[in-house]
Scaffold this motif. Structure first.
Motif, PDB file in Angstrom:
ATOM      1  N   PRO A 176     -34.617   1.190  19.913  1.00  0.00           N
ATOM      2  CA  PRO A 176     -33.951   1.580  21.159  1.00  0.00           C
ATOM      3  C   PRO A 176     -32.436   1.342  21.099  1.00  0.00           C
ATOM      4  O   PRO A 176     -31.991   0.339  20.552  1.00  0.00           O
ATOM      5  CB  PRO A 176     -34.587   0.668  22.207  1.00  0.00           C
ATOM      6  CG  PRO A 176     -35.835   0.173  21.596  1.00  0.00           C
ATOM      7  CD  PRO A 176     -35.619   0.143  20.131  1.00  0.00           C
ATOM      8  N   ILE A 177     -31.706   2.296  21.650  1.00  0.00           N
ATOM      9  CA  ILE A 177     -30.249   2.137  21.740  1.00  0.00           C
ATOM     10  C   ILE A 177     -29.964   1.660  23.154  1.00  0.00           C
ATOM     11  O   ILE A 177     -30.278   2.345  24.124  1.00  0.00           O
ATOM     12  CB  ILE A 177     -29.528   3.473  21.451  1.00  0.00           C
ATOM     13  CG1 ILE A 177     -29.914   3.953  20.044  1.00  0.00           C
ATOM     14  CG2 ILE A 177     -28.026   3.321  21.575  1.00  0.00           C
ATOM     15  CD1 ILE A 177     -29.436   5.349  19.721  1.00  0.00           C
ATOM     16  N   VAL A 226     -23.929   3.761  17.920  1.00  0.00           N
ATOM     17  CA  VAL A 226     -24.595   4.902  17.288  1.00  0.00           C
ATOM     18  C   VAL A 226     -24.303   6.183  18.065  1.00  0.00           C
ATOM     19  O   VAL A 226     -24.044   7.239  17.481  1.00  0.00           O
ATOM     20  CB  VAL A 226     -26.118   4.639  17.221  1.00  0.00           C
ATOM     21  CG1 VAL A 226     -26.856   5.849  16.696  1.00  0.00           C
ATOM     22  CG2 VAL A 226     -26.397   3.433  16.347  1.00  0.00           C
ATOM     23  N   LEU A 227     -24.302   6.062  19.389  1.00  0.00           N
ATOM     24  CA  LEU A 227     -24.046   7.255  20.208  1.00  0.00           C
ATOM     25  C   LEU A 227     -22.599   7.722  20.064  1.00  0.00           C
ATOM     26  O   LEU A 227     -22.324   8.928  20.026  1.00  0.00           O
ATOM     27  CB  LEU A 227     -24.341   6.951  21.677  1.00  0.00           C
ATOM     28  CG  LEU A 227     -25.802   6.686  22.007  1.00  0.00           C
ATOM     29  CD1 LEU A 227     -25.969   6.426  23.480  1.00  0.00           C
ATOM     30  CD2 LEU A 227     -26.680   7.856  21.587  1.00  0.00           C
ATOM     31  N   TYR A 253     -19.492  -4.296  14.295  1.00  0.00           N
ATOM     32  CA  TYR A 253     -18.731  -3.051  14.134  1.00  0.00           C
ATOM     33  C   TYR A 253     -18.208  -2.854  12.706  1.00  0.00           C
ATOM     34  O   TYR A 253     -17.481  -1.924  12.438  1.00  0.00           O
ATOM     35  CB  TYR A 253     -17.575  -3.006  15.144  1.00  0.00           C
ATOM     36  CG  TYR A 253     -18.012  -2.342  16.437  1.00  0.00           C
ATOM     37  CD1 TYR A 253     -17.883  -0.975  16.623  1.00  0.00           C
ATOM     38  CD2 TYR A 253     -18.606  -3.084  17.439  1.00  0.00           C
ATOM     39  CE1 TYR A 253     -18.320  -0.362  17.783  1.00  0.00           C
ATOM     40  CE2 TYR A 253     -19.046  -2.485  18.602  1.00  0.00           C
ATOM     41  CZ  TYR A 253     -18.903  -1.120  18.770  1.00  0.00           C
ATOM     42  OH  TYR A 253     -19.350  -0.512  19.911  1.00  0.00           O
ATOM     43  N   GLN A 254     -18.598  -3.782  11.798  1.00  0.00           N
ATOM     44  CA  GLN A 254     -18.029  -3.715  10.449  1.00  0.00           C
ATOM     45  C   GLN A 254     -18.457  -2.461   9.670  1.00  0.00           C
ATOM     46  O   GLN A 254     -17.736  -1.994   8.811  1.00  0.00           O
ATOM     47  CB  GLN A 254     -18.443  -4.954   9.646  1.00  0.00           C
ATOM     48  CG  GLN A 254     -17.666  -6.182  10.069  1.00  0.00           C
ATOM     49  CD  GLN A 254     -18.479  -7.444   9.928  1.00  0.00           C
ATOM     50  OE1 GLN A 254     -19.678  -7.396   9.711  1.00  0.00           O
ATOM     51  NE2 GLN A 254     -17.828  -8.586  10.068  1.00  0.00           N
ATOM     52  N   ASP A 255     -19.626  -1.949   9.982  1.00  0.00           N
ATOM     53  CA  ASP A 255     -20.133  -0.825   9.188  1.00  0.00           C
ATOM     54  C   ASP A 255     -19.811   0.530   9.821  1.00  0.00           C
ATOM     55  O   ASP A 255     -20.273   1.557   9.368  1.00  0.00           O
ATOM     56  CB  ASP A 255     -21.654  -0.966   8.998  1.00  0.00           C
ATOM     57  CG  ASP A 255     -22.405  -1.039  10.328  1.00  0.00           C
ATOM     58  OD1 ASP A 255     -21.732  -1.045  11.371  1.00  0.00           O
ATOM     59  OD2 ASP A 255     -23.637  -1.082  10.323  1.00  0.00           O
ATOM     60  N   VAL A 256     -19.000   0.504  10.867  1.00  0.00           N
ATOM     61  CA  VAL A 256     -18.851   1.725  11.651  1.00  0.00           C
ATOM     62  C   VAL A 256     -18.204   2.869  10.861  1.00  0.00           C
ATOM     63  O   VAL A 256     -18.635   4.020  10.973  1.00  0.00           O
ATOM     64  CB  VAL A 256     -18.129   1.417  12.987  1.00  0.00           C
ATOM     65  CG1 VAL A 256     -16.641   1.287  12.838  1.00  0.00           C
ATOM     66  CG2 VAL A 256     -18.474   2.440  14.030  1.00  0.00           C
ATOM     67  N   GLU A 257     -17.226   2.538  10.030  1.00  0.00           N
ATOM     68  CA  GLU A 257     -16.536   3.613   9.292  1.00  0.00           C
ATOM     69  C   GLU A 257     -17.441   4.211   8.216  1.00  0.00           C
ATOM     70  O   GLU A 257     -17.451   5.419   7.998  1.00  0.00           O
ATOM     71  CB  GLU A 257     -15.220   3.122   8.686  1.00  0.00           C
ATOM     72  CG  GLU A 257     -14.131   2.856   9.720  1.00  0.00           C
ATOM     73  CD  GLU A 257     -13.934   4.012  10.720  1.00  0.00           C
ATOM     74  OE1 GLU A 257     -13.899   5.170  10.279  1.00  0.00           O
ATOM     75  OE2 GLU A 257     -13.844   3.744  11.934  1.00  0.00           O
TER      76      GLU A 257
END
Lengths: 425, 433
Positions: free
Chosen positions: A268-269, A276-277, A391-395
């Protein structure tokens, strides 16, 4: 990032992107109020002689109607906040999933307040919930753990589940000092059924009228179902929002429909963790639907015809229905979720699937391996997106998701051209 | 096309051969290390031999002809029911590194190594122990077992056994129903009905094994350092692949020898070695690296509170009602009530048991073993740590995987832990001196 800034920044972002939709404001306010109720300094615990009873439900897996039938609005904790994970950091192992950490963080915040007397209802859908129940019990809190039989084909499963729901009702009724009657059960079922029907209608509006609300706003709205104190008002507001979405779509005109359409399946988000959105939005993908632990429960209400009889008959009917539609991680094989994915794929024009897996939620990894043959058969590309609340993996995810979106776009373009050629020739 | 298919088959065949050879070498290495510890006795050979038979020679479990094997996983499956239906139970939990490396590619990355090893064997299909199972009983005790039950169903007949998270009277009642269901399932496989006589006979059979086990534990408690803990764990692990009668006979011979050695004060090491207890995630053969490291570092594993060790068989069945249903109930009660498995939402039982064991075995340090991804044990570490801290017992958490890569790091930590306990004991000795 502090807890306050985490949710307020997310709300501001959603508001800025959807400022024209007036009916959305109610949901923004609901989310803000709910999150603000946890934003206090633990050193400044209010002192009081009287604590009011509160029923706190941790995670998915129980029919909320049963709590409403006891005359209380459940406080449902589903996680979603990175900051609240830090509140429970000392109590959980490193490999536990962020949603469970967040749930425990919220629960501990509530437990620390002197002005409430919480009863923690813990559906034992996975190992984290199993042990969180134990942790809370050891801390001296009132806990009722609700066992969910994992094998639906087991002839005793239904019976065991009905017993579990009876335990739940007894514990809640005892805690709030109000007994459950057939009328209250019927009313609660109706209340929840109306809300679920409103969610389904709203979801339909969003699919049929794309471009009015973005993916984040849409999911925020459905998330607030678990955060409202007044479900009647919430349902009315949602119906109003669905109408506004349709009206705006008619007046503003149709936006481009070339964006690839995706299903978001898996963990679930939950607000405010909408990373993710954001990525899906940025990649230019159009989310048709989400399939998670909450999706199938929207079909689990009793119809008017089914909701007859006394307390025992109603309880039994409710728990049976809920168990049939349960897509929490309790089952050995998540049939409800698999069937729902199959249904959506056959009823919608889906270009791709984003399979969202929160680190540590291995049940979705196993579900993916079971669903892969179906996606293969239907020639639908799947993107496995594993992440956590950091948020480290966002890019890195952005690059991967953009590549996926480009691939979907290309496939769509080729398919459209082939289709056009066939009829133009 | 035909040629390509043939080449693929050949490749697959070679792959399986490589897997079998690597598995064999890995097991041999651990058997050798166990023997190298010293202090082995002739009476231990039947236990070592069965481990060698299964994992090195790749043979199936020894059993009479026409007796089927039923694979089980956790301690909540009553072996008595399987014996009573005319089958032989075998434990399928695995500690195999080679199978783990295969399973790593098959199941979710965050699944525990034990489940990955099972998936590895399932995927390769080379180990007769798995291949010859007529039925697998998978108790749903944790998320990983839950998921592996679904995975195994694709290849084998599987009976997922629902283990309730609570153990109130109503849960026990429910579990009795589950056991009846299991009984019918096993009977279906063997074609042999479970009767009062066959169940009573099975209870006697396992009761004899439990009696020998209690004798074994009593001897260990009374006289320290009669045998290495690693060897004791190998003895316990061997119970998975031997029928209860054979295992009990072998253990009786070992117990007799241990009693002789105790009388003669013939010990395997100095008496003042730090007394360590192991607890936490299961330590399954051949993954005996933690007890081996501790004992190679100069410690002595005097006890273990793990489900493949002493906990596995130690709780006896106590029928209070001699009817058939009474026996079934006593099996259900034994499987749930005293069980300190962290699958239960409230597991205070484990804390009591640990306290008791620390006193009984005069434990000086506890190693808390956590298999990577084994959340339920990891959650309980904090509680165990607090409890042991209150008792003045040092505790260390060792997280490991089914690989040799972490051995050196684990060695350093184990050595440091053993040294710490030795240092702690030092001044005491001086005062006494």
């Amino acid at each position: 990032m502090s807890y306050e800034s985490e949710y307020s920044e997310a709300l501001q972002r959603i508001y800025a992107a959807n400022a024209d939709v007036m009916s959305l404001r109610y949901f923004l306010d609901t989310a803000a109020t709910w999150h603000a109720s946890f934003a206090w300094d633990p050193n400044d615990i209010p002192k009081t002689d009287h604590a009011y009873p509160l029923v706190v439900v941790l995670g998915f897996g129980i029919p909320e109607e049963l709590v409403y039938a006891c005359g209380v609005t459940p406080c449902i904790l589903l996680g979603g906040s990175h900051a609240s994970c830090q509140w429970s950091d000392d109590a959980v192992p490193r490999d536990s999933d962020p949603a469970s950490r967040s749930i425990l963080g919220y629960a501990q915040r509530l437990a620390a307040r002197a002005d409430i007397d919480p009863l923690f209802v813990v559906p034992v859908a996975n190992d984290n919930m199993r042990k969180i129940a134990y942790c809370l019990k050891l801390e001296g809190h009132a806990v009722v753990s609700i066992d969910i039989p994992p094998v639906a084909t087991d002839p005793f499963a239904q019976q065991a589940w009905e017993r579990s729901t009876q335990t739940l009702v007894q514990a809640v009724a005892h805690h709030v000092g109000r007994r459950v009657t057939a009328r209250r059960l019927r009313n609660a079922n109706q209340l929840v059924r109306n809300a679920r029907a409103a969610i389904l209608a709203f979801e339909r509006s969003c699919v049929e009228c794309p471009g009015v609300l973005d993916n984040e706003a849409r999911l925020l709205v459905t998330n607030t179902y678990y955060q409202t104190n007044d479900l009647v008002q919430w349902t009315a507001a949602l119906n109003e929002l669905a109408t506004e979405v349709r009206t705006r779509y008619m007046t503003i005109g149709q936006p481009s429909t070339t964006a690839p359409c995706i299903l978001v399946v898996g963990s679930p988000i939950l607000f405010p963790q909408f990373k993710v959105l954001e990525l899906i939005n940025d990649a230019g993908l159009r989310m048709l639907a989400t399939v998670d632990a909450a999706s199938t429960s929207r079909f689990a209400s009793l119809s008017e015809e089914e909701s007859s009889g006394g307390v025992a008959a109603l309880m039994s009917a409710l728990s049976r229905k809920h168990y049939a539609f349960d897509s929490s991680s309790a089952s050995v094989i998540n049939w409800a979720m698999e069937r729902y994915v199959e249904h959506l794929l056959s009823s919608m024009e889906v270009d791709g699937v984003v399979f969202h897996i929160l680190k540590g939620q291995i049940e979705y990894d196993f579900a993916l391996s079971r669903l892969e043959p179906l996606f293969d058969r239907l020639d639908i590309p799947v993107f496995r997106l594993e992440t956590d609340y950091q948020y480290q993996d966002v890019e890195q995810l952005r690059i991967r998701l953009e590549a996926f979106a480009e691939m979907l776009g290309q496939r769509k373009f080729v398919a459209d051209r082939a289709y056009a050629r066939r009829y133009c020739a | 096309m035909e040629y390509a298919g043939g080449a693929q088959e050949q490749r697959e065949h070679r792959r399986k051969q490589r897997f079998a050879t690597k598995s064999m070498h890995m097991t041999q290495k651990y058997l050798r290390r166990m023997r190298d510890l010293g202090g082995t006795m002739e009476q231990m050979e039947p236990f070592f031999n069965v481990l060698e038979r299964i994992y090195v020679q790749g043979l199936e479990v020894e059993r009479p002809r026409n007796v089927r094997t039923v694979g089980t996983y956790c301690v909540q499956v009553p072996q008595e029911l399987i014996y009573a239906a005319g089958a032989q139970p075998v434990k399928l939990c695995s500690g195999h590194y080679t199978a783990f490396s295969i399973g790593d590619d098959v199941v979710a990355r965050d699944a525990c190594p034990l489940v990955k090893a099972i998936a590895g064997f399932e995927h390769m299909g080379t180990l007769p122990l798995y291949e010859n199972c007529s039925l697998m009983v998978v108790p749903i005790t944790c998320d990983c077992k839950k998921r592996i039950a679904g995975l195994l169903q694709e290849k084998w007949p599987v009976h997922p056994l629902y283990v309730p998270a609570n153990r109130e009277d109503e849960n026990i009642e429910h579990y009795v129903g589950e056991l009846y269901q299991l009984m019918r399932m096993v009977s279906c496989v063997t074609g042999q009905e479970v009767t009062y006589e066959s169940l009573a006979h099975a209870l006697n059979l396992t009761g004899r094994a439990q009696y020998e086990l209690s004798r074994f534990l009593r001897i260990k408690r009374a006289t320290s350092n009669l045998l290495f803990g690693t060897h004791a764990m190998a003895v316990m692990n061997a119970a998975s692949y031997l029928d209860a009668g054979t295992w009990a006979d072998a253990l009786r011979a070992l117990n007799d020898e241990l009693e002789r050695r105790a009388y003669a004060n013939k010990l395997v090491s100095r008496k003042d070695l730090p007394r360590i207890m192991l607890t936490g995630s299961p330590i399954v053969f051949p993954n005996l690296k933690i007890p081996l490291l501790v004992e190679e570092a100069g410690g002595m594993v005097v006890a273990d509170e793990t489900c493949m060790g002493e906990r596995g068989m130690s709780d006896p069945v106590v029928p209070v009602d001699a009817s058939f249903d009474g026996l079934m109930r006593s099996l259900a009660i034994r499987s749930l009530r005293p069980c300190p498995c962290p699958t239960f939402a409230d597991n205070s039982q484990r804390i009591y048991r640990l306290r008791q064991m620390v006193r009984d075995y005069r434990v000086e340090g506890v190693i808390y073993h956590v298999l990577r991804g084994c959340l339920v044990y990891d959650y309980e570490y904090r509680l165990v740590e607090e409890e042991l801290e209150g008792m003045g017992i040092p505790v260390i958490r060792l997280e490991s995987d089914y690989t040799d890569q972490d051995v050196e790091q684990l060695r350093i930590r184990s050595e440091a832990f053993v040294e710490t306990i030795k240092l702690k004991k030092g001044p005491l000795k001086a005062v006494r001196g």
